[in-house]
Design a protein around this motif. Structure first.
Motif, mmCIF file in Angstrom:
data_model
loop_
_atom_site.group_PDB
_atom_site.id
_atom_site.type_symbol
_atom_site.label_atom_id
_atom_site.label_comp_id
_atom_site.label_asym_id
_atom_site.label_seq_id
_atom_site.Cartn_x
_atom_site.Cartn_y
_atom_site.Cartn_z
ATOM 1 N N GLN A 1 4.552 14.812 -7.848
ATOM 2 C CA GLN A 1 5.574 13.839 -7.487
ATOM 3 C C GLN A 1 5.017 12.474 -7.088
ATOM 4 O OE1 GLN A 1 8.923 14.156 -7.460
ATOM 5 N NE2 GLN A 1 8.821 16.200 -8.366
ATOM 6 N N SER A 2 3.947 12.504 -6.341
ATOM 7 C CA SER A 2 3.443 11.245 -5.791
ATOM 8 C C SER A 2 1.959 11.118 -6.100
ATOM 9 C CB SER A 2 3.654 11.198 -4.274
ATOM 10 O OG SER A 2 4.993 11.453 -3.938
ATOM 11 N N PHE A 3 1.542 9.866 -6.242
ATOM 12 C CA PHE A 3 0.185 9.608 -6.703
ATOM 13 C C PHE A 3 -0.388 8.433 -5.916
ATOM 14 C CE2 PHE A 3 1.013 12.329 -10.278
ATOM 15 C CZ PHE A 3 2.378 12.175 -10.490
ATOM 16 N N PHE A 4 -1.671 8.547 -5.620
ATOM 17 C CA PHE A 4 -2.286 7.536 -4.771
ATOM 18 C C PHE A 4 -3.723 7.294 -5.194
ATOM 19 C CE2 PHE A 4 1.163 8.172 -1.808
ATOM 20 C CZ PHE A 4 1.466 9.508 -1.955
ATOM 21 N N TRP A 5 -4.208 6.137 -4.864
ATOM 22 C CA TRP A 5 -5.645 5.863 -4.884
ATOM 23 C C TRP A 5 -6.091 5.633 -3.444
ATOM 24 C CZ3 TRP A 5 -8.865 6.679 -8.761
ATOM 25 C CH2 TRP A 5 -8.367 6.699 -10.076
ATOM 26 N N TYR A 6 -7.125 6.346 -3.065
ATOM 27 C CA TYR A 6 -7.757 6.158 -1.772
ATOM 28 C C TYR A 6 -9.160 5.617 -2.010
ATOM 29 C CZ TYR A 6 -4.374 8.717 1.162
ATOM 30 O OH TYR A 6 -3.264 9.107 1.860
ATOM 31 N N SER B 1 -0.378 3.231 -3.391
ATOM 32 C CA SER B 1 0.408 4.257 -4.062
ATOM 33 C C SER B 1 0.547 3.855 -5.527
ATOM 34 C CB SER B 1 1.781 4.384 -3.418
ATOM 35 O OG SER B 1 1.651 4.714 -2.050
ATOM 36 N N VAL B 2 0.872 4.822 -6.359
ATOM 37 C CA VAL B 2 0.994 4.553 -7.792
ATOM 38 C C VAL B 2 2.396 4.918 -8.233
ATOM 39 C CG1 VAL B 2 0.011 4.953 -10.070
ATOM 40 C CG2 VAL B 2 -1.423 5.248 -8.045
ATOM 41 N N LEU C 1 -6.651 2.938 -12.313
ATOM 42 C CA LEU C 1 -6.842 1.878 -11.322
ATOM 43 C C LEU C 1 -7.700 0.801 -11.958
ATOM 44 C CD1 LEU C 1 -6.569 0.839 -8.364
ATOM 45 C CD2 LEU C 1 -8.750 1.975 -7.918
ATOM 46 N N LEU C 2 -7.221 -0.431 -11.893
ATOM 47 C CA LEU C 2 -7.943 -1.569 -12.443
ATOM 48 C C LEU C 2 -8.302 -2.503 -11.302
ATOM 49 C CD1 LEU C 2 -8.620 -2.993 -15.294
ATOM 50 C CD2 LEU C 2 -6.625 -4.396 -14.785
ATOM 51 N N ILE C 3 -9.551 -2.881 -11.247
ATOM 52 C CA ILE C 3 -10.003 -3.839 -10.237
ATOM 53 C C ILE C 3 -10.503 -5.085 -10.967
ATOM 54 C CG2 ILE C 3 -11.532 -4.264 -8.284
ATOM 55 C CD1 ILE C 3 -11.852 -1.243 -7.976
ATOM 56 N N ARG C 4 -9.867 -6.205 -10.677
ATOM 57 C CA ARG C 4 -10.279 -7.468 -11.305
ATOM 58 C C ARG C 4 -11.154 -8.269 -10.353
ATOM 59 N NH1 ARG C 4 -5.017 -6.872 -12.372
ATOM 60 N NH2 ARG C 4 -4.467 -8.100 -10.528
ATOM 61 N N ASP C 5 -11.985 -9.138 -10.931
ATOM 62 C CA ASP C 5 -12.821 -10.036 -10.133
ATOM 63 C C ASP C 5 -13.499 -9.256 -9.000
ATOM 64 O OD1 ASP C 5 -12.215 -12.923 -7.984
ATOM 65 O OD2 ASP C 5 -13.967 -12.381 -9.192
ATOM 66 N N CYS D 1 -8.756 9.708 -6.474
ATOM 67 C CA CYS D 1 -7.429 9.892 -7.052
ATOM 68 C C CYS D 1 -6.766 11.050 -6.308
ATOM 69 C CB CYS D 1 -7.580 10.204 -8.532
ATOM 70 S SG CYS D 1 -6.062 10.549 -9.411
ATOM 71 N N VAL D 2 -5.553 10.843 -5.849
ATOM 72 C CA VAL D 2 -4.911 11.829 -4.984
ATOM 73 C C VAL D 2 -3.497 12.086 -5.476
ATOM 74 C CG1 VAL D 2 -4.282 12.392 -2.614
ATOM 75 C CG2 VAL D 2 -6.277 10.955 -3.067
#
Lengths: 118, 111
Positions: free
Chosen positions: B31-36, B49-50, B73-77, B88-89
């Motif tokens: 149901q729910s998705f997160f990046w920690y 949260s995603v 997850l995308l990290i720019r600069d 990933c959670v």
């Protein structure tokens, strides 16, 4: 944000002794607290879910008689590692959450307790 | 099959570059998705949260693809301070707080 503390932050003990770890929610009342264990280079593994005033729910493979959980109040849960052995050496992390109806509740993590059993 | 799978890395990326991580999950009912984010010898901290529609927070963008059961997850600069392990959670059941963590992807930003 919500703050969760753990005590002690690290502990070294002899094999066969018992170690108690405290988890406190400092500025909120936690409906649920969780205990995790993390071995080096591995993921956090949930050990048990703890609700105030009731028995903890243990995950499969976690010995409830070895890892005693007491959740005496809405702000305090304790994990006691009984008769600790070197294989119990790990990073123990607690988290706490409070109920927000209709939404997923963020878990706030304590800083962890590093246990080393000699 | 693991419930949540991530490439452990390490990813060594020069400062200023863009880096992307993917994660797959096995439970289609999740149901729910997160990046920690977890720094060495520290507790994990919620990064974001995603959501299905995708969401952005500054230099960070998260995407969810339910059909393919993956999260990105995308990290720019990228900054030196972005060096950490990214977890990933997944939460399987709405109203059940139990979280399942991936093993994490280790990122090092190189000056």
């Amino acid at each position: 944000g919500a703050v969760v503390s753990q005590h002690p932050s690290w502990v070294i003990c002899k094999s066969g002794t018992s170690v108690k770890i405290e988890c406190r929610s400092l500025d909120f009342q936690a409906t649920t607290m969780f205990w995790y264990r993390q071995f080096p280079k591995q993921s956090l593994m949930l050990m048990a879910t703890s609700n105030e005033g009731s028995k903890a729910t243990y995950e499969q493979g976690v010995e409830k008689d070895k890892f005693l959980i007491n959740h005496a109040s809405l702000t305090l849960s304790t994990l006691t590692v009984t008769s600790a052995h070197p294989e119990d050496s790990s990073f123990y992390i607690c988290s706490a959450t409070y109920l927000l109806a209709g939404s997923h509740n963020e878990q706030f993590f304590g800083p962890g307790t590093r246990l080393t059993v000699l | 099959r693991k419930e949540v799978e991530q490439d452990p890395g390490p990813f060594n990326v020069p400062e200023g570059a863009t880096v992307a991580f993917n994660c797959t999950y096995s439970n289609s009912a999740s149901q729910s998705f997160f990046w920690y984010r977890q720094d060495c010898r520290k507790e994990p901290k919620l990064l974001m949260s995603v959501y299905s529609s995708g969401n952005e927070d500054g230099r960070f963008t998260a995407q969810l693809n339910r059909a393919s059961q993956y999260i990105s997850l995308l990290i720019r600069d990228s900054k030196l301070s972005d060096s950490a392990t990214y977890l990933c959670v997944v939460n399987a059941t709405f109203g059940n707080e139990k979280l399942t963590f991936g093993t994490g992807t280790r990122l090092t930003i190189i000056p």
